[in-house]
Write a protein that holds these residues in place. Structure first.
Motif, PDB file in Angstrom:
ATOM      1  N   LYS A 209       0.837  -1.200   0.000  1.00  0.00           N
ATOM      2  CA  LYS A 209       0.000   0.000   0.000  1.00  0.00           C
ATOM      3  C   LYS A 209       0.876   1.256   0.000  1.00  0.00           C
ATOM      4  O   LYS A 209       1.954   1.269   0.593  1.00  0.00           O
ATOM      5  N   LYS A 214      -3.612   3.105  -0.493  1.00  0.00           N
ATOM      6  CA  LYS A 214      -4.160   2.521  -1.715  1.00  0.00           C
ATOM      7  C   LYS A 214      -3.313   1.315  -2.098  1.00  0.00           C
ATOM      8  O   LYS A 214      -2.085   1.364  -2.053  1.00  0.00           O
ATOM      9  N   CYS A 267      -8.238  -9.766  -5.678  1.00  0.00           N
ATOM     10  CA  CYS A 267      -7.668  -8.476  -5.267  1.00  0.00           C
ATOM     11  C   CYS A 267      -7.242  -7.648  -6.480  1.00  0.00           C
ATOM     12  O   CYS A 267      -7.421  -6.427  -6.500  1.00  0.00           O
ATOM     13  N   LYS A 270     -10.381  -6.321  -7.981  1.00  0.00           N
ATOM     14  CA  LYS A 270     -11.038  -5.340  -7.122  1.00  0.00           C
ATOM     15  C   LYS A 270     -10.276  -4.022  -7.034  1.00  0.00           C
ATOM     16  O   LYS A 270     -10.854  -2.935  -7.139  1.00  0.00           O
ATOM     17  N   TYR A 271      -8.956  -4.106  -6.864  1.00  0.00           N
ATOM     18  CA  TYR A 271      -8.156  -2.902  -6.626  1.00  0.00           C
ATOM     19  C   TYR A 271      -7.450  -2.379  -7.878  1.00  0.00           C
ATOM     20  O   TYR A 271      -6.993  -1.239  -7.889  1.00  0.00           O
ATOM     21  N   PRO A 273      -4.362  -2.887  -9.072  1.00  0.00           N
ATOM     22  CA  PRO A 273      -3.137  -2.260  -8.546  1.00  0.00           C
ATOM     23  C   PRO A 273      -2.205  -1.768  -9.656  1.00  0.00           C
ATOM     24  O   PRO A 273      -2.054  -2.400 -10.700  1.00  0.00           O
TER      25      PRO A 273
END
Length: 491
Positions: A209, A214, A267, A270-271, A273
């Motif tokens: 993060k 974030k 993940c 969803k995120y 990244p």
């Protein structure tokens, strides 16, 4: 130790990642203990264009470095002034790696022990709002001028380092950072070493993060601590940049690799990244489709598509789809020609499949043949079954499960080893629902193909479901409650 040499260094560069960075300016201040004994500063001709945004930040443009010495002309001076000294910088990995790469281009291996004033400050001056050089100097009243120029930043770092030395009079902290087994100099500057130390050595996922919390990277590992640390030892530009933006790490243990893979995929979905390259977009799949040709014969074919269409079966490689078609041909006595296994032939002559009953030569009635194709399609649809994959839990008396309903991934959960389960509905209280996606279906399809049925419990219907009682110690002896052909996951 009071006579120890420290080379406090700051560099300015062209930008472009670790491997593409070239020096535009360098400043080295040599200290013996806390006393300044020498100084070297120079612009450097990077032998490449300086981007506008870098000029905007540093004020160094192409004209300023046009007549400056190239690195090979100052390399000897830099090597001599830093020889026998500990390399000190604010965010040391950046300056050290850039300088080391410059020497590497000349064919020399530049190696120095190093100290990071960011990490030292976090240890010796805990609780400050920010440890960036500008804000840190403001917090403790260190004058800093000519910001983002090598000499200005180095002069401020020297004062900061002198204050840190005064707070560590017996060099206890510095010695611990320099210890051969210490990872302090390798860890990202904004990450507390204790956070790394507390990571579990077990399967699961981990989330890097940034300052705003974030998620910027999601990963899975069989050993979370070992995998996280490996990111910081990797000298790839991407891994370095990831470390620079990481301020904290979250994790979730799963007990097994399969669940870690599924959670990682979720993940990333969803995120989304910043530093995850793979799995952001679904790839193409291969589907078995059916259609009726001009003669009224029901045909099967393989179609590559990136869209989710209704089909008989979905596969994640052409070879798997073809393998399934060959199986159907043999099992239901279908014609290779009308299963797209042979093209541009009047009648089938497959080198391996010889079970065709004559539809391609007119010896078999179309209606009879179509009935066999319909039965083959029905057999694939039956494979879209409900089943549970049993895996290791997070501790000895726990078992993990992944639930697939009607061929669709439903989620995962954990249950005690002595919990009696007689059907999939009994798992609902323990289930953490998850969306079925391209990536989760691909993960489960690969698992079923490679691991197979030893860890799987099938349920035909709720009435026919056999008792499922998890037992960690006897997982390898798990029975198959209902048998099918090769399992395919459908979307």
């Amino acid at each position: 130790m009071k006579e120890q040499l420290f080379a406090v260094i700051d560099v300015e560069t062209t930008g472009g990642g670790i491997n593409g960075n070239r020096l535009t300016e360098i400043c080295v201040v040599l200290l013996r203990g806390s006393k300044i004994v020498d100084k070297f500063t120079s612009l450097i001709n990077p032998e490449k264009e300086i981007p506008r945004h870098i000029t905007g930040l540093t004020g160094i443009d192409n004209a300023m470095v046009a007549d400056a010495p190239k690195f090979h002309e100052v390399a000897k001076k830099i090597e001599e002034i830093t020889r026998d000294a500990i390399f000190v910088a604010h965010n040391v990995n950046f300056d050290y790696n850039v300088l080391r790469n410059e020497f590497k281009e000349l064919g020399f291996d530049y190696t120095r022990r190093k100290l990071c004033t960011v990490r030292l400050a976090r240890k010796l001056m805990p609780g400050l709002f920010s440890y960036s050089l500008g804000r840190l100097c403001d917090s403790i009243n260190i004058p800093i001028s000519n910001r983002h120029r090598a000499e200005g930043d180095t002069d401020a770092t020297v004062i900061l380092f002198q204050r840190l030395l005064s707070l560590d009079d017996d060099y206890k902290v510095i010695n611990s950072f320099l210890h051969v087994r210490s990872r302090q100099a390798t860890l990202p500057p904004h990450l507390d070493a204790e956070e790394i130390h507390s990571l579990p050595e077990s399967p699961g996922i981990y989330l890097f993060k940034d300052r705003q919390q974030k998620v910027i990277y999601a990963g899975k590992a069989i050993d979370i601590k070992k995998r996280v640390i490996s990111h910081f030892y990797d000298r790839m530009s991407k891994e370095y940049e990831l470390g620079q933006e990481t301020y904290s790490i979250d994790y979730e243990t799963t007990g097994n690799e399969l669940m870690a893979l599924l959670l990682e995929a979720e993940c990333i979905r969803k995120y989304y990244p910043k530093f995850n390259r793979a799995q952001k977009r679904p790839g193409p799949v291969f589907q078995i489709v059916s259609y009726t040709n001009q003669r009224g014969i029901l045909q099967l074919a393989i179609e590559k598509t990136s869209k989710r269409r209704k089909s008989i079966g979905t596969f994640y490689s052409r070879s798997l789809a073809q393998e399934k078609l060959e199986y159907l041909c043999r099992e239901f006595k279908l014609c290779p020609k009308y299963c797209s296994l042979q093209a541009n032939v009047e009648q089938c002559r497959h080198y391996e499949i010889v079970s065709c009953e004559g539809i391609c030569t007119g010896e078999e009635e179309i209606e009879s043949y179509n009935n066999k194709v319909t039965a083959a399609i029905g057999s694939l649809t039956e494979e879209s079954s409900t089943f549970v994959i049993r895996e290791k839990g997070r501790h000895y008396e726990e078992e993990a499960f992944i639930l697939v309903k009607a061929g669709k991934y439903s989620g995962y959960g954990f249950i005690d080893a002595d919990t009696a389960i007689s059907g999939p509905d009994d798992l609902e209280p323990f289930l953490k629902p998850q969306p079925a996606t391209y990536h989760t279906n691909k993960i489960l399809s690969n698992y079923m193909r490679k691991q197979g049925k030893p860890n799987v419990v099938f349920f035909k219907t709720s009435e026919e479901a056999s008792e499922f009682k998890p037992e960690v110690r006897t997982r390898k002896n798990a029975r198959i409650m209902a048998t099918h052909g090769t399992l395919s996951l459908f979307e």
